[in-house]
Design an enzyme around this catalytic site. Structure first.
Site, PDB file in Angstrom:
ATOM      1  N   LYS A 186       0.863  -1.178   0.000  1.00 47.89           N
ATOM      2  CA  LYS A 186       0.000   0.000   0.000  1.00 47.89           C
ATOM      3  C   LYS A 186       0.903   1.233   0.000  1.00 47.89           C
ATOM      4  O   LYS A 186       1.933   1.239   0.688  1.00 47.89           O
ATOM      5  CB  LYS A 186      -0.902  -0.017   1.245  1.00 47.89           C
TER       6      LYS A 186
ATOM      7  N   SER B 294      -9.895   2.071   2.872  1.00 53.84           N
ATOM      8  CA  SER B 294      -9.002   2.848   2.052  1.00 53.84           C
ATOM      9  C   SER B 294      -7.982   2.000   1.296  1.00 53.84           C
ATOM     10  O   SER B 294      -7.339   2.508   0.375  1.00 53.84           O
ATOM     11  CB  SER B 294      -8.246   3.852   2.927  1.00 53.84           C
TER      12      SER B 294
ATOM     13  N   SER C  84     -10.255  -0.343   7.068  1.00 50.58           N
ATOM     14  CA  SER C  84      -9.700  -0.265   5.709  1.00 50.58           C
ATOM     15  C   SER C  84      -9.025  -1.512   5.177  1.00 50.58           C
ATOM     16  O   SER C  84      -8.622  -1.529   4.015  1.00 50.58           O
ATOM     17  CB  SER C  84      -8.710   0.887   5.620  1.00 50.58           C
TER      18      SER C  84
HETATM   19  N1  GLN Z   1     -13.394   4.559   6.457  1.00 47.59           N
HETATM   20  C1  GLN Z   1     -12.744   5.000   7.640  1.00 47.59           C
HETATM   21  C2  GLN Z   1     -12.303   6.420   7.451  1.00 47.59           C
HETATM   22  O1  GLN Z   1     -12.599   6.970   6.463  1.00 47.59           O
HETATM   23  C3  GLN Z   1     -11.579   4.107   7.970  1.00 47.59           C
HETATM   24  C4  GLN Z   1     -10.416   4.303   7.091  1.00 47.59           C
HETATM   25  C5  GLN Z   1      -9.263   3.429   7.466  1.00 47.59           C
HETATM   26  O2  GLN Z   1      -9.422   2.401   8.120  1.00 47.59           O
HETATM   27  N2  GLN Z   1      -8.079   3.863   7.083  1.00 47.59           N
HETATM   28  O3  GLN Z   1     -11.677   6.999   8.269  1.00 47.59           O
END
Ligand code: GLN
Length: 484
Positions: A76, A151, A175
């Site tokens: 990532k 994400s 995410s």
């Molecule tokens: N969807 C959540 C956010 O927007 C979690 C994102 C994540 O786990 N990086 O913060």
């Protein structure tokens, strides 16, 4: 050969069915052919990958290779990689080349993996759909009209499209598990402090945790064995004994008590998803598990608490991007204020700006107690719910997401609708617990996930239970329609 799991690829390399160079070239060709459409990679590094593959082949021939040696993976783009740009999905870091490797990147290097490149993601890991990346949205290989989840959407789409054997990812509020659910993969987020955060660009430091996305639980166990290490460079790294996650995969399910929280089956959950999750839980019962209905009474407070704490921490973490030290700098600033303002206005996208504004507000004098402190108190209650549950059950199971992957733009104009996407995954991060998602069926021809949550340091148990499910079901073997 791209249809093989990491476990099978490792065996194929040892039996000389193919070399790491051949394997790597095969993935690179697929990326070139298919990723123009999917957009799962931000940066592909063919020369470096082939050089690593050659070195891996030499180590394999010399008999000095570890289990992951020569296996192509991708990181990532939130993990710093020496000499290769790390964008974090943002314009702010479009040209940023880190002078050092993140600890987990180093761990994989030492294990002799081949790194194919860096994977697309929501900007600074803020999002649930991979629509906030400066480098464009990622398509879900199962349905190109739909999001892959976020994400870690690039990580999930690349593994699901068989463009890489496995991928690293991060999970601040869901995410890893949420894109695993939407792309039909196994995804695990370890206990907070288990994987090093050194060199992993910070979003919300008390919630962020690295993990992996793979096709099978056995593959996840293999990747976790390398991911996890004690790291003196991360002050929150836990110095606990390391485990071989492969060792416990075969432990029978019988005797395990599974808690099913009633709050995870309420309004908002698709009836079809609920049915698939229930069938998966029934499967565990058939394998000898005891199922117990439990309650996590503060579940409905997880999303509101998270959306105070995460933005508050992000507003502090992202203040380092000021146009002075590194990252995007505006042209011809009038003065220092202008430099700060325009560099940040140009470098950050809308969602990141929204979070910084919310977080700065919540931390400001006069509101700190009302919002930030209150959210921390709620966080404690959520943790207590889990402590009480785990006094009675070994593991908690429920849905990962409310529905299968949704269409691009479906939640675009409504940030709150997007925030509710992580309703079942966020509490785990607030409590610092390990969580895992495995595919448990298709709804509308798209994958849906079963979530497993364990007490702290129960990664081995989660991987074991996931593996046992994959011994009696075939959902993890399904691939997106049309994939060659
Ligand atoms: N969807 C959540 C956010 O927007 C979690 C994102 C994540 O786990 N990086 O913060």
């Amino acid at each position: 050969m791209h249809h093989l799991s990491i476990t099978e690829l490792a065996q194929g390399l040892r039996e000389k069915q193919f070399s790491s160079v051949e394997l790597t070239q095969n993935y690179l060709d697929r990326i070139q052919r298919l990723d123009g459409e999917l957009n799962s990679f931000i940066t592909v590094t063919p020369e470096a990958a082939l050089a690593q593959a050659e070195a891996a082949d030499a180590a394999l021939a010399a008999g000095s290779a570890g289990p992951l040696c020569g296996i192509p993976i991708a990181h990532k783009d939130i993990f710093c990689t020496e000499g290769i740009r790390t964008t974090c999905g943002s314009r702010m870091l479009e040209n940023f080349i880190s002078p050092y490797d993140a600890t987990i990147v180093k761990n994989y290097k030492q294990a002799g993996v081949v790194v194919l490149g860096k994977l697309n993601m929501d900007e600074f890991a803020m999002g649930s759909s991979n629509e906030t990346s400066y480098y464009g949205p990622v398509k879900n290989p199962w349905d190109h009209r739909c999001v892959p989840g976020g994400s870690s959407g690039g990580s999930a789409a690349a593994v699901a499209a068989l463009l890489t054997a496995g991928a690293t990812a991060t999970d601040t509020g869901g995410s890893i598990r949420q894109p695993a659910s939407h792309c039909g993969l196994t995804g695990i987020k370890p206990t907070y402090g288990r994987a090093s955060r050194y060199g992993m660009i910070a979003f919300a430091s008390s919630l962020d945790q690295a993990g992996v996305l793979t096709r099978t639980a056995a593959d996840a166990a293999l990747m976790m064995n390398t991911l996890i290490s004690f790291d003196p460079l991360d002050s929150t790294s836990v110095d606990a004994p390391l485990e071989d996650y492969n060792q416990s995969l075969a432990t029978p399910v019988a005797g395990t008590t599974i808690g099913v929280p009633q709050e995870y089956f309420g309004d908002g959950l698709s009836v079809e998803v609920a049915a698939k999750v229930q069938e998966a839980i029934d499967e565990y019962e058939k394998m000898g598990a005891k199922i117990k209905e439990i309650s996590l009474p503060h579940s409905n407070l997880a999303v509101p608490a998270y959306y105070v704490i995460a933005p508050a921490e992000c507003s502090a973490n992202l203040s380092r991007f000021d146009g002075v030290r590194y990252g995007h700098r505006c042209d011809n600033p009038k003065d220092l204020q202008d430099l700060y303002k325009r560099s940040r206005a140009e470098g950050f996208g809308d969602e990141v700006k929204r979070r910084i504004l919310v977080g700065t507000y919540a931390l400001s004098a006069g509101y700190f107690d009302a919002y930030y402190n209150k959210a921390q108190q709620v966080r404690r209650l959520i943790k207590q719910d889990f402590d009480e549950a785990f006094a009675e059950v070994d593991v908690i199971m429920g849905p990962t997401c409310t529905s299968p992957a949704f269409k691009f733009g479906a939640k675009g104009s409504d940030p709150v609708a997007m925030y509710l996407e992580d309703i079942y995954t966020i509490a785990t991060n607030l409590a610092g617990l390990p969580g895992l998602s495995i595919p448990c069926g298709l709804v509308d021809s798209k994958p849906v996930g079963l979530q497993l949550i364990g007490p702290a340091f129960a990664e081995a148990k989660l991987l074991n239970l996931a593996h046992q499910f994959q011994q009696v079901t075939d959902f993890h073997r399904l691939t997106a329609p049309g994939l060659d």
